[in-house]
Structures are given as structure tokens and as C-alpha cells.
Write a protein that holds these residues in place. Structure first.
Motif, PDB file in Angstrom:
ATOM      1  N   ASP A  15     -10.100  -7.213  10.457  1.00 20.83           N
ATOM      2  CA  ASP A  15     -11.742  -7.604  10.054  1.00 20.83           C
ATOM      3  C   ASP A  15     -12.124  -7.901  11.644  1.00 20.83           C
ATOM      4  O   ASP A  15     -11.677  -9.029  12.086  1.00 20.83           O
ATOM      5  N   THR A  62      -6.797  -1.979  -1.443  1.00 18.96           N
ATOM      6  CA  THR A  62      -6.894  -3.503  -1.764  1.00 18.96           C
ATOM      7  C   THR A  62      -5.491  -3.908  -2.450  1.00 18.96           C
ATOM      8  O   THR A  62      -5.378  -3.194  -3.556  1.00 18.96           O
ATOM      9  N   TYR A  63      -5.207  -5.301  -2.539  1.00 24.79           N
ATOM     10  CA  TYR A  63      -4.394  -5.659  -3.537  1.00 24.79           C
ATOM     11  C   TYR A  63      -5.123  -5.846  -4.818  1.00 24.79           C
ATOM     12  O   TYR A  63      -4.445  -6.059  -5.853  1.00 24.79           O
ATOM     13  N   GLU A  64      -6.310  -6.209  -4.634  1.00 31.54           N
ATOM     14  CA  GLU A  64      -6.887  -6.642  -5.896  1.00 31.54           C
ATOM     15  C   GLU A  64      -7.404  -5.285  -6.771  1.00 31.54           C
ATOM     16  O   GLU A  64      -7.397  -5.210  -8.062  1.00 31.54           O
ATOM     17  N   ARG A  65      -7.784  -4.114  -6.027  1.00 31.53           N
ATOM     18  CA  ARG A  65      -8.107  -2.879  -6.907  1.00 31.53           C
ATOM     19  C   ARG A  65      -7.162  -1.814  -6.603  1.00 31.53           C
ATOM     20  O   ARG A  65      -7.492  -0.685  -7.181  1.00 31.53           O
ATOM     21  N   THR A  97      -9.007   3.928   0.480  1.00 31.68           N
ATOM     22  CA  THR A  97      -8.770   2.491   0.907  1.00 31.68           C
ATOM     23  C   THR A  97      -7.936   1.892  -0.377  1.00 31.68           C
ATOM     24  O   THR A  97      -7.974   2.394  -1.374  1.00 31.68           O
ATOM     25  N   PRO A 114       0.941  -1.252  -0.142  1.00 31.17           N
ATOM     26  CA  PRO A 114      -0.046   0.060   0.139  1.00 31.17           C
ATOM     27  C   PRO A 114       1.050   1.257   0.030  1.00 31.17           C
ATOM     28  O   PRO A 114       2.121   1.232   0.514  1.00 31.17           O
ATOM     29  N   GLN A 154      -3.070  -1.081   7.855  1.00 30.01           N
ATOM     30  CA  GLN A 154      -3.889  -2.199   7.690  1.00 30.01           C
ATOM     31  C   GLN A 154      -5.007  -2.161   8.488  1.00 30.01           C
ATOM     32  O   GLN A 154      -5.021  -2.047   9.816  1.00 30.01           O
ATOM     33  N   ASP A 161      -6.960   1.098   5.450  1.00 25.68           N
ATOM     34  CA  ASP A 161      -7.335   2.338   5.186  1.00 25.68           C
ATOM     35  C   ASP A 161      -6.473   3.473   5.049  1.00 25.68           C
ATOM     36  O   ASP A 161      -5.513   3.361   5.614  1.00 25.68           O
ATOM     37  N   ALA A 182      -5.846  -8.697   7.437  1.00 24.29           N
ATOM     38  CA  ALA A 182      -6.826  -7.928   6.449  1.00 24.29           C
ATOM     39  C   ALA A 182      -6.279  -7.690   5.225  1.00 24.29           C
ATOM     40  O   ALA A 182      -5.114  -7.795   4.844  1.00 24.29           O
ATOM     41  N   ASP A 183      -7.071  -7.778   4.166  1.00 19.81           N
ATOM     42  CA  ASP A 183      -6.997  -7.663   2.794  1.00 19.81           C
ATOM     43  C   ASP A 183      -7.222  -6.376   2.228  1.00 19.81           C
ATOM     44  O   ASP A 183      -7.067  -6.113   0.936  1.00 19.81           O
ATOM     45  N   TYR A 184      -7.501  -5.511   3.096  1.00 29.08           N
ATOM     46  CA  TYR A 184      -7.523  -3.967   2.583  1.00 29.08           C
ATOM     47  C   TYR A 184      -6.848  -3.114   3.737  1.00 29.08           C
ATOM     48  O   TYR A 184      -6.786  -3.292   4.937  1.00 29.08           O
TER      49      TYR A 184
END
Length: 85
Positions: free
Chosen positions: A19, A47-50, A45, A10, A16, A31, A27-29
Motif C-alpha cells: 500500500d 485477498t484473504y477475505e474474498r 487479485t 495466496p 504481495q 496481485d 498488504a492485505d491483497y
């Protein structure tokens, strides 16, 4: 800010987020920083995906944003999008 190549880490300033339903899992996202204006707030935010995502929240209790509020929020949104592009 979706891109074809996403960073595996990030950006600076993102922490981090845990959850609360599954505290043993990482956590996978993350803040990120936020900015407040007159009747609006931009939150970030990661995320590794977005990658980095920007979310504009406005106070609609007064019927929506005024023109000056929308212009200020839009200007801030452009600056943040440029920062994380």
C-alpha cells in the motif's frame, strides 16, 4: 471466485502488493498473473477475505468489443476461473 472455504495463503504466482499510502503496513491483497488479448486484459487479485478475483478490462475506445474479441476473452476467463476454482 468466492467460496465458503478460503485459503489462508495466496495461490502460486501471486505477489504481495504494498500500500503506497501506508508503506509500514503489510498488504492485505496480492496481485496475480494477467493475460492480454486483442483489445482486452484479465487481471487477477487475491485477498484473504474474498479469495481469487478475476477482472476483465476491455478497450472501449473503439466502441466496445467485437464478437470474436468477446468470445476469446470469455474463453480465457473460463479457463482462469477453472484454474482458481
Amino acid at each position: 471466485m468466492n467460496g465458503t472455504t478460503l485459503s489462508p495463503t495466496p495461490p502460486a504466482g501471486f505477489v504481495q502488493a504494498m500500500d503506497p499510502m501506508q508503506p509500514d503496513l503489510p498488504a492485505d491483497y496480492f496481485d496475480g498473473p494477467s493475460v492480454d488479448g486483442d483489445g482486452w486484459r484479465i487481471e487477477t487479485t487475491f485477498t484473504y477475505e474474498r479469495g481469487v478475483e478475476l477482472e476483465l478490462n476491455a478497450d472501449y475506445s473503439q466502441g466496445g468489443m467485437t464478437t470474436s474479441q468477446a468470445l476469446a476473452a470469455g474463453t480465457a476467463l473460463v479457463l482462469w476461473a477453472t484454474k482458481y476454482a
